[in-house]
Scaffold this motif. Structure first.
Motif, PDB file in Angstrom:
ATOM      1  N   GLY A  18      36.098  42.716  34.220  1.00 35.64           N
ATOM      2  CA  GLY A  18      36.678  41.403  33.922  1.00 35.64           C
ATOM      3  C   GLY A  18      38.178  41.371  34.161  1.00 35.64           C
ATOM      4  O   GLY A  18      38.717  40.399  34.709  1.00 35.64           O
ATOM      5  N   ILE A  19      38.854  42.447  33.770  1.00 39.36           N
ATOM      6  CA  ILE A  19      40.294  42.536  34.009  1.00 39.36           C
ATOM      7  C   ILE A  19      40.563  42.538  35.510  1.00 39.36           C
ATOM      8  O   ILE A  19      41.475  41.872  36.000  1.00 39.36           O
ATOM      9  CB  ILE A  19      40.884  43.794  33.327  1.00 39.36           C
ATOM     10  CG1 ILE A  19      40.782  43.658  31.806  1.00 39.36           C
ATOM     11  CG2 ILE A  19      42.331  44.023  33.762  1.00 39.36           C
ATOM     12  CD1 ILE A  19      41.023  44.941  31.043  1.00 39.36           C
ATOM     13  N   MET A  20      39.741  43.277  36.253  1.00 37.02           N
ATOM     14  CA  MET A  20      39.875  43.296  37.707  1.00 37.02           C
ATOM     15  C   MET A  20      39.731  41.890  38.276  1.00 37.02           C
ATOM     16  O   MET A  20      40.537  41.470  39.121  1.00 37.02           O
ATOM     17  CB  MET A  20      38.813  44.192  38.338  1.00 37.02           C
ATOM     18  CG  MET A  20      38.813  44.160  39.859  1.00 37.02           C
ATOM     19  SD  MET A  20      37.241  44.586  40.619  1.00 37.02           S
ATOM     20  CE  MET A  20      36.243  43.183  40.199  1.00 37.02           C
ATOM     21  N   PHE A  25      41.328  37.716  41.295  1.00 37.82           N
ATOM     22  CA  PHE A  25      40.836  36.375  41.606  1.00 37.82           C
ATOM     23  C   PHE A  25      41.315  35.291  40.648  1.00 37.82           C
ATOM     24  O   PHE A  25      41.021  34.114  40.863  1.00 37.82           O
ATOM     25  CB  PHE A  25      39.302  36.367  41.627  1.00 37.82           C
ATOM     26  CG  PHE A  25      38.717  37.404  42.544  1.00 37.82           C
ATOM     27  CD1 PHE A  25      38.894  37.312  43.919  1.00 37.82           C
ATOM     28  CD2 PHE A  25      38.009  38.477  42.030  1.00 37.82           C
ATOM     29  CE1 PHE A  25      38.354  38.267  44.766  1.00 37.82           C
ATOM     30  CE2 PHE A  25      37.469  39.440  42.868  1.00 37.82           C
ATOM     31  CZ  PHE A  25      37.642  39.335  44.242  1.00 37.82           C
ATOM     32  N   GLY A  26      42.021  35.679  39.580  1.00 33.13           N
ATOM     33  CA  GLY A  26      42.445  34.698  38.584  1.00 33.13           C
ATOM     34  C   GLY A  26      43.463  33.719  39.128  1.00 33.13           C
ATOM     35  O   GLY A  26      44.204  34.010  40.072  1.00 33.13           O
ATOM     36  N   LYS A  27      43.491  32.556  38.527  1.00 34.15           N
ATOM     37  CA  LYS A  27      44.503  31.559  38.879  1.00 34.15           C
ATOM     38  C   LYS A  27      45.849  32.041  38.348  1.00 34.15           C
ATOM     39  O   LYS A  27      45.904  32.695  37.297  1.00 34.15           O
ATOM     40  CB  LYS A  27      44.146  30.208  38.266  1.00 34.15           C
ATOM     41  CG  LYS A  27      42.879  29.610  38.833  1.00 34.15           C
ATOM     42  CD  LYS A  27      42.559  28.295  38.170  1.00 34.15           C
ATOM     43  CE  LYS A  27      41.241  27.752  38.731  1.00 34.15           C
ATOM     44  NZ  LYS A  27      40.816  26.528  38.046  1.00 34.15           N
ATOM     45  N   GLY A  55      44.304  45.333  39.963  1.00 37.73           N
ATOM     46  CA  GLY A  55      42.905  44.930  39.887  1.00 37.73           C
ATOM     47  C   GLY A  55      41.983  45.946  40.535  1.00 37.73           C
ATOM     48  O   GLY A  55      40.908  46.256  40.017  1.00 37.73           O
ATOM     49  N   ILE A  56      42.417  46.462  41.677  1.00 33.47           N
ATOM     50  CA  ILE A  56      41.604  47.474  42.350  1.00 33.47           C
ATOM     51  C   ILE A  56      41.489  48.717  41.470  1.00 33.47           C
ATOM     52  O   ILE A  56      40.409  49.292  41.328  1.00 33.47           O
ATOM     53  CB  ILE A  56      42.178  47.801  43.738  1.00 33.47           C
ATOM     54  CG1 ILE A  56      41.980  46.598  44.662  1.00 33.47           C
ATOM     55  CG2 ILE A  56      41.542  49.055  44.323  1.00 33.47           C
ATOM     56  CD1 ILE A  56      42.692  46.688  45.980  1.00 33.47           C
TER      57      ILE A  56
END
Length: 123
Positions: A18-20, A25-27, A55-56
């Motif tokens: 989810g953190i990734m 991809f988060g806004k 994220g990776i």
């Protein structure tokens, strides 16, 4: 105890997926709020690249936790998982000191709790 430990391990892995997702991809508004960063900073190309990179790392950490549960057995699985959990706790402590205090509670505490339960199984 093994059932509780397994649940906690999967929780930590899913949390990091989810953190990734948020980091990659988060806004920008979501990212700025989640990580305590100014929105103007998050819109900058270097910040986007840094968030994607983090994220990776979080995604690969989650995948490594999951794969270690499926591929390894016995003490090797427990020791590998323990090392990954300690890594998460250390990173969360650093993040809470340098970015946002809540990082420890959101990322570090589940990993620390899981690590402590794992220790009871290891010993």
């Amino acid at each position: 105890m093994i059932i509780i430990l397994t649940f906690l391990i999967y929780f930590v892995a899913i949390e990091h997926l989810g953190i990734m997702a948020l980091e990659i991809f988060g806004k920008p508004t979501q990212q700025a709020k989640a990580f305590g960063m100014p929105l103007s900073f998050v819109h900058q190309a270097p910040a986007k690249a840094a968030l994607g990179n983090m994220g990776i790392y979080n995604g690969m950490l989650a995948v490594t936790i999951l794969v270690s549960q499926w591929v390894l057995t016995g003490r090797a699985r427990l020791i590998t998982t323990a090392l990954l959990l300690v890594y998460i706790v250390i990173v969360a402590i650093y993040g809470s000191l340098t970015v946002k205090k809540s990082i420890f509670w959101l990322q570090g505490m589940p990993a620390l709790l899981t690590f402590l339960v794992l220790l009871t199984v290891l010993v």
